[in-house]
Scaffold this motif. Structure first.
Motif, PDB file in Angstrom:
ATOM      1  N   SER A   1       3.440  -1.787  12.029  1.00 54.30           N
ATOM      2  CA  SER A   1       3.364  -2.747  10.796  1.00 54.30           C
ATOM      3  C   SER A   1       1.974  -2.412  10.072  1.00 54.30           C
ATOM      4  O   SER A   1       1.970  -2.246   8.884  1.00 54.30           O
TER       5      SER A   1
ATOM      6  N   VAL B   1       2.329   1.050   8.387  1.00 52.49           N
ATOM      7  CA  VAL B   1       3.203   1.172   6.738  1.00 52.49           C
ATOM      8  C   VAL B   1       2.563   0.110   6.126  1.00 52.49           C
ATOM      9  O   VAL B   1       2.926   0.065   4.745  1.00 52.49           O
ATOM     10  N   LEU B   2       1.524  -0.818   6.384  1.00 56.01           N
ATOM     11  CA  LEU B   2       1.058  -1.869   5.500  1.00 56.01           C
ATOM     12  C   LEU B   2       0.249  -1.200   4.167  1.00 56.01           C
ATOM     13  O   LEU B   2       0.550  -1.576   3.139  1.00 56.01           O
TER      14      LEU B   2
ATOM     15  N   GLY C   1       0.662   1.225   1.511  1.00 61.69           N
ATOM     16  CA  GLY C   1       1.149   2.256   1.038  1.00 61.69           C
ATOM     17  C   GLY C   1       0.616   3.333   0.658  1.00 61.69           C
ATOM     18  O   GLY C   1       1.225   4.842   0.462  1.00 61.69           O
TER      19      GLY C   1
ATOM     20  N   ALA D   1       0.130   6.029   3.295  1.00 62.16           N
ATOM     21  CA  ALA D   1       1.305   6.742   3.526  1.00 62.16           C
ATOM     22  C   ALA D   1       1.488   7.823   2.711  1.00 62.16           C
ATOM     23  O   ALA D   1       1.651   8.904   3.059  1.00 62.16           O
TER      24      ALA D   1
ATOM     25  N   ALA E   1       3.457  -5.833  -1.052  1.00 57.79           N
ATOM     26  CA  ALA E   1       4.265  -4.654  -0.624  1.00 57.79           C
ATOM     27  C   ALA E   1       5.344  -4.668  -1.434  1.00 57.79           C
ATOM     28  O   ALA E   1       5.913  -3.396  -1.686  1.00 57.79           O
TER      29      ALA E   1
ATOM     30  N   LEU F   1       8.110   3.053   0.895  1.00 54.18           N
ATOM     31  CA  LEU F   1       7.557   1.706   0.730  1.00 54.18           C
ATOM     32  C   LEU F   1       8.551   0.614   0.982  1.00 54.18           C
ATOM     33  O   LEU F   1       8.225  -0.422   1.397  1.00 54.18           O
TER      34      LEU F   1
ATOM     35  N   ASP G   1       7.959   0.015   4.537  1.00 56.40           N
ATOM     36  CA  ASP G   1       6.718  -0.900   4.369  1.00 56.40           C
ATOM     37  C   ASP G   1       7.263  -2.364   4.605  1.00 56.40           C
ATOM     38  O   ASP G   1       7.028  -2.947   5.262  1.00 56.40           O
TER      39      ASP G   1
END
Length: 207
Positions: free
Chosen positions: A14, A17-18, A20, A23, A89, A186, A189
């Motif tokens: 978590s 990927v929180l 963005g 990433a 998100a 995303l 995410d």
């Protein structure tokens, strides 16, 4: 032990990927600079997540008795904060160009430099800090040393796995990296943040 490891894996995934922005940076670094540098960058992010996970479990143990009278209130307050993160998100998914990445592509050439800069970025990233502070408040049971270590190991392994997947995807896409690829990341995410909100709301960390 296995439960703590699984919890750490979910926490780390978590957290990974929180952001963005991070990433996108890993994928674009791989696409433009190379898989090796992107892997080092991803390892820096995973290390940062592990540091924050360590702080979270240590603070949870220390604050357990102090926060006990307000545990229920703080639990729901933390859930509200996590819901806000989830809304942000989704907003980023709907408007991917609105991310707050420091640069669209990282242009450094040294894996060591990439590791150090992405580690620093993760440690100081506002969203990551808020996420782990919410985790401390929402889930502050005392962990035994073995359980705490399992959570940190799980968090690091999950985050590193995610970063390596991003680096591999960026290398495969190369310079054809597109807004469609960004939206897919995303979307994952948003899904994982929703899963973690449910995890905290249901109190599964207490099991």
């Amino acid at each position: 032990m296995i439960g703590a490891l699984a919890a750490g894996f979910l926490i780390g995934l978590s957290a990974a990927v929180l952001s963005g922005a991070a990433a996108m940076l890993v994928m674009e670094t791989s696409a433009h600079t190379g898989f090796g540098v992107a892997t080092a960058a991803g390892a820096g992010i995973a290390t940062g997540d592990a540091v924050w996970a360590t702080i979270a479990v240590a603070a949870g143990a220390a604050l357990n008795r102090l926060l006990a009278p307000w545990a229920e209130l703080l639990h729901w307050l933390a859930i509200a904060v996590l819901l806000l993160i989830g809304v942000l998100a989704v907003r980023q998914l709907l408007h991917p160009g609105a991310d707050s990445a420091p640069t669209r592509t990282w242009h450094g050439g040294s894996p060591i430099r990439a590791y150090a800069e992405f580690l620093a970025f993760t440690l100081m990233n506002t969203m990551t800090v808020i996420y782990f502070l919410s985790l401390i408040v929402a889930a502050a049971p005392p962990y035994r040393a073995v359980e705490a270590a399992a959570i940190v190991v799980g968090a690091f392994a999950a985050s590193l796995s995610w970063q390596l997947a991003l680096a591999a995807a960026g290398a495969r896409l190369g310079r054809t990296f597109s807004d469609r690829a960004r939206r897919r990341i995303l979307l994952v995410d948003c899904v994982l943040v929703a899963v973690f909100i449910g995890y905290v709301a249901l109190g599964l960390y207490r099991a």
